[in-house]
Design a protein around this motif. Structure first.
Motif, PDB file in Angstrom:
ATOM      1  N   UNK A 236      29.541  43.657  44.847  1.00  0.00           N
ATOM      2  CA  UNK A 236      29.342  43.224  43.260  1.00  0.00           C
ATOM      3  C   UNK A 236      30.538  44.035  43.010  1.00  0.00           C
ATOM      4  N   UNK A 237      29.971  45.525  42.300  1.00  0.00           N
ATOM      5  CA  UNK A 237      30.452  46.047  42.328  1.00  0.00           C
ATOM      6  C   UNK A 237      31.679  47.290  43.109  1.00  0.00           C
ATOM      7  N   UNK A 238      31.989  46.696  44.344  1.00  0.00           N
ATOM      8  CA  UNK A 238      33.421  46.673  45.157  1.00  0.00           C
ATOM      9  C   UNK A 238      34.377  45.936  44.519  1.00  0.00           C
ATOM     10  N   UNK A 239      33.904  44.843  44.378  1.00  0.00           N
ATOM     11  CA  UNK A 239      35.147  44.033  43.743  1.00  0.00           C
ATOM     12  C   UNK A 239      35.690  44.151  42.274  1.00  0.00           C
TER      13      UNK A 239
ATOM     14  N   UNK B 170      39.042  44.895  40.964  1.00  0.00           N
ATOM     15  CA  UNK B 170      39.575  44.487  40.261  1.00  0.00           C
ATOM     16  C   UNK B 170      40.183  45.846  38.851  1.00  0.00           C
ATOM     17  N   UNK B 171      39.198  46.709  38.800  1.00  0.00           N
ATOM     18  CA  UNK B 171      40.102  47.180  37.281  1.00  0.00           C
ATOM     19  C   UNK B 171      40.952  47.820  37.882  1.00  0.00           C
ATOM     20  N   UNK B 172      40.682  48.387  38.922  1.00  0.00           N
ATOM     21  CA  UNK B 172      42.261  49.373  39.456  1.00  0.00           C
ATOM     22  C   UNK B 172      43.632  48.687  39.531  1.00  0.00           C
ATOM     23  N   UNK B 173      43.028  47.033  40.021  1.00  0.00           N
ATOM     24  CA  UNK B 173      44.424  46.076  40.203  1.00  0.00           C
ATOM     25  C   UNK B 173      44.654  45.728  39.047  1.00  0.00           C
TER      26      UNK B 173
ATOM     27  N   UNK C 143      46.628  48.378  37.678  1.00  0.00           N
ATOM     28  CA  UNK C 143      48.216  48.954  38.791  1.00  0.00           C
ATOM     29  C   UNK C 143      48.954  48.487  37.695  1.00  0.00           C
ATOM     30  N   UNK C 144      48.495  46.939  37.996  1.00  0.00           N
ATOM     31  CA  UNK C 144      49.301  45.794  37.821  1.00  0.00           C
ATOM     32  C   UNK C 144      50.414  45.921  36.160  1.00  0.00           C
ATOM     33  N   UNK C 145      49.311  47.018  35.314  1.00  0.00           N
ATOM     34  CA  UNK C 145      50.112  47.471  34.032  1.00  0.00           C
ATOM     35  C   UNK C 145      50.588  48.236  34.212  1.00  0.00           C
ATOM     36  N   UNK C 146      50.736  49.018  34.562  1.00  0.00           N
ATOM     37  CA  UNK C 146      51.319  50.148  35.127  1.00  0.00           C
ATOM     38  C   UNK C 146      53.672  49.651  35.677  1.00  0.00           C
TER      39      UNK C 146
END
Length: 75
Positions: free
Chosen positions: A45-48, A52-55, A58-61
């Motif tokens: 769950x922590x990895x997911x 999700x935070x990294x995604x 990166x989507x924002x960039x």
């Protein structure tokens, strides 16, 4: 009514004690396996959450406003 044979009662008691010991051992193993599975689920769950935070970042960039980007080096 016949009285039960003491050796028969002792054998039955030994069988019950053996079964109880086996069940206690099995229960202990299941408890350990459940604790390990819960730990692994928490880790997943922590990895997911991190992915999700990294995604999201990166989507924002990718969707950044072109006006905010610096000009290309050939200008």
């Amino acid at each position: 009514m016949a009285t039960p044979d003491p050796s028969s009662l002792e054998a039955r008691l030994e069988e019950l004690e053996t079964r109880l010991a086996f069940q206690e051992h099995a229960l202990s193993e299941m408890s350990d396996a459940l604790a390990q599975a819960r730990h692994e689920a928490e880790r997943n769950a922590e990895l997911v959450r991190r992915v999700m935070e990294e995604l999201k970042s990166s989507r924002a960039s990718f969707l950044a406003d072109p006006a905010e980007e610096p000009p290309p080096p050939h200008y």
